[in-house]
Design a protein around this motif. Structure first.
Motif, short mmCIF file in Angstrom:
data_model
loop_
_atom_site.label_atom_id
_atom_site.label_comp_id
_atom_site.label_asym_id
_atom_site.label_seq_id
_atom_site.Cartn_x
_atom_site.Cartn_y
_atom_site.Cartn_z
N ASP A 15 0.47 -0.81 0.28
CA ASP A 15 -0.06 0.29 -0.45
C ASP A 15 0.57 1.01 -0.17
O ASP A 15 0.45 2.88 -0.68
CB ASP A 15 -1.10 -0.12 1.56
N ASP A 46 4.94 13.35 2.41
CA ASP A 46 3.93 12.27 3.31
C ASP A 46 3.18 14.15 3.77
O ASP A 46 3.49 14.67 4.47
CB ASP A 46 4.14 11.35 4.33
N THR A 47 1.72 13.59 3.88
CA THR A 47 0.81 14.67 4.14
C THR A 47 -0.05 13.62 4.84
O THR A 47 -0.52 12.65 5.52
CB THR A 47 0.21 15.54 3.32
N LEU A 49 -3.28 14.70 4.46
CA LEU A 49 -4.45 14.08 3.44
C LEU A 49 -3.76 12.68 2.40
O LEU A 49 -4.93 12.10 2.12
CB LEU A 49 -4.57 15.59 2.94
N LYS A 50 -2.46 13.18 2.50
CA LYS A 50 -2.34 11.61 1.84
C LYS A 50 -2.35 10.40 2.59
O LYS A 50 -3.15 9.62 2.41
CB LYS A 50 -0.67 11.56 1.30
N LEU A 52 -5.19 9.75 5.14
CA LEU A 52 -6.25 9.47 5.01
C LEU A 52 -6.70 9.08 3.95
O LEU A 52 -7.48 8.15 3.36
CB LEU A 52 -7.25 11.06 5.01
N GLU A 53 -6.63 9.36 2.31
CA GLU A 53 -6.92 8.93 0.79
C GLU A 53 -5.59 7.00 1.35
O GLU A 53 -6.68 6.27 1.11
CB GLU A 53 -6.17 9.41 -0.06
N ASP A 54 -4.69 7.26 2.05
CA ASP A 54 -4.74 5.07 2.48
C ASP A 54 -5.22 4.70 2.52
O ASP A 54 -5.88 3.58 2.20
CB ASP A 54 -2.97 5.92 2.36
N GLY A 56 -8.41 5.18 2.98
CA GLY A 56 -9.70 5.04 2.41
C GLY A 56 -10.53 5.02 2.66
O GLY A 56 -11.10 4.56 4.15
N ASP A 57 -11.46 3.47 2.49
CA ASP A 57 -11.93 2.42 2.76
C ASP A 57 -12.12 1.27 3.94
O ASP A 57 -12.12 -0.01 3.31
CB ASP A 57 -13.81 2.40 2.15
N CYS A 58 -10.49 1.59 4.16
CA CYS A 58 -10.15 0.92 5.02
C CYS A 58 -10.60 -0.99 5.44
O CYS A 58 -11.38 -1.00 6.38
CB CYS A 58 -9.46 0.72 6.56
N GLN A 158 1.48 9.75 10.95
CA GLN A 158 0.73 10.80 10.92
C GLN A 158 1.69 11.84 12.10
O GLN A 158 2.24 12.87 12.15
CB GLN A 158 -0.70 10.97 11.87
#
Ligand code: URA
Length: 234
Positions: A15, A46-47, A49-50, A52-54, A56-58, A158
């Motif tokens: 991932d 890294d951010t 936001l990235k 959070l996007e990674d 995703g719908d974990c 984070q």
């Protein structure tokens, strides 16, 4: 590590865009160094936001099955102090934000009242608050080691993005995830440890402090927080 854990472990790294992993033989020295439970890798630039996007719908671990909302984290992305809890409870799961239930109200009071008494102008919104696992464990049970490890990659990222001046580990699960240490909080609290060169203050989890017979622990937690606040904001 069994086959399933290994498969999950490799899929985290996939991932993150890492396709090849090498197995390093343990030297004597490495085997004596306490391991941190968090898998240590963050992509460049890294951010939050990235991350959070990674996420995703974990569905990377079993906790996804019972969740309503993923509880990523909240607060100032440039916070000098980050609080790490264990995992969302019912209120957090319903609202999608960490520490919004009774324990959260106590944490907010602790942060704001202690800061104000110490002459430090600090509100809850000035710090960052997150958890080791981002989905609520069933019946609020303690997260399992594999769940902590799977979700730990996101906590690692984070903290690496925020790079706070200090971290406050709330309770044994956070202390174990960050520091890889098994001692109880009673022994560790009030002392400084390190996560990737960042000082970590260990203290009691606010849920523990809500129990009526824990007045002494409450006083100690206030002392720990005072120490952390002066270290960060003086
Ligand atoms: N307990 C935690 O560890 N985290 C929360 O977000 C709420 C309660």
């Amino acid at each position: 590590m069994d086959r399933d854990s290994l498969r999950q472990y490799l899929s985290f790294y996939q991932d993150l865009g890492v396709s090849t992993l090498y197995r390093r033989l343990k030297t004597e020295e490495q085997s004596q160094t306490p391991m941190t439970a968090l898998p240590g890798l963050a992509p460049e630039n890294d951010t939050l936001l990235k991350i959070l996007e990674d996420i995703g719908d974990c569905k990377r671990c079993r906790l996804h099955a019972g969740r309503n909302k993923i509880v990523f984290g909240v607060g100032n992305e440039q916070a000098k102090l980050v609080f790490v809890g264990e995992g969302p409870g019912a209120d957090e799961d319903a609202q999608g934000f960490p520490f919004v239930g009774r324990a959260g109200q106590l944490l907010t009071q602790m942060i704001e009242n202690t800061a104000s008494k110490e002459g430090i102008p600090l509100k809850r919104a000035d710090v960052y608050i997150c958890n080791v696992v981002k989905c609520r464990p069933p019946e609020n049970r303690t997260p399992e080691p594999d769940e902590m490890e799977i979700c730990g990659q996101f906590l690692y990222r984070q903290l690496s993005v925020i790079k706070p001046k200090a971290i406050c580990a709330l309770g044994a699960t956070a202390a174990k995830a960050l520091l890889g240490r098994k001692e109880g909080v009673t022994r560790m609290r009030g002392n400084w440890f390190k996560w990737n060169e960042i000082p970590v203050m260990v203290t009691y989890h606010p849920s523990y402090l809500l129990r009526p017979y824990n007045q002494n622990a409450k006083r100690e937690a206030w002392e720990d927080l005072k120490k952390a606040l002066h270290f960060v904001y003086d």
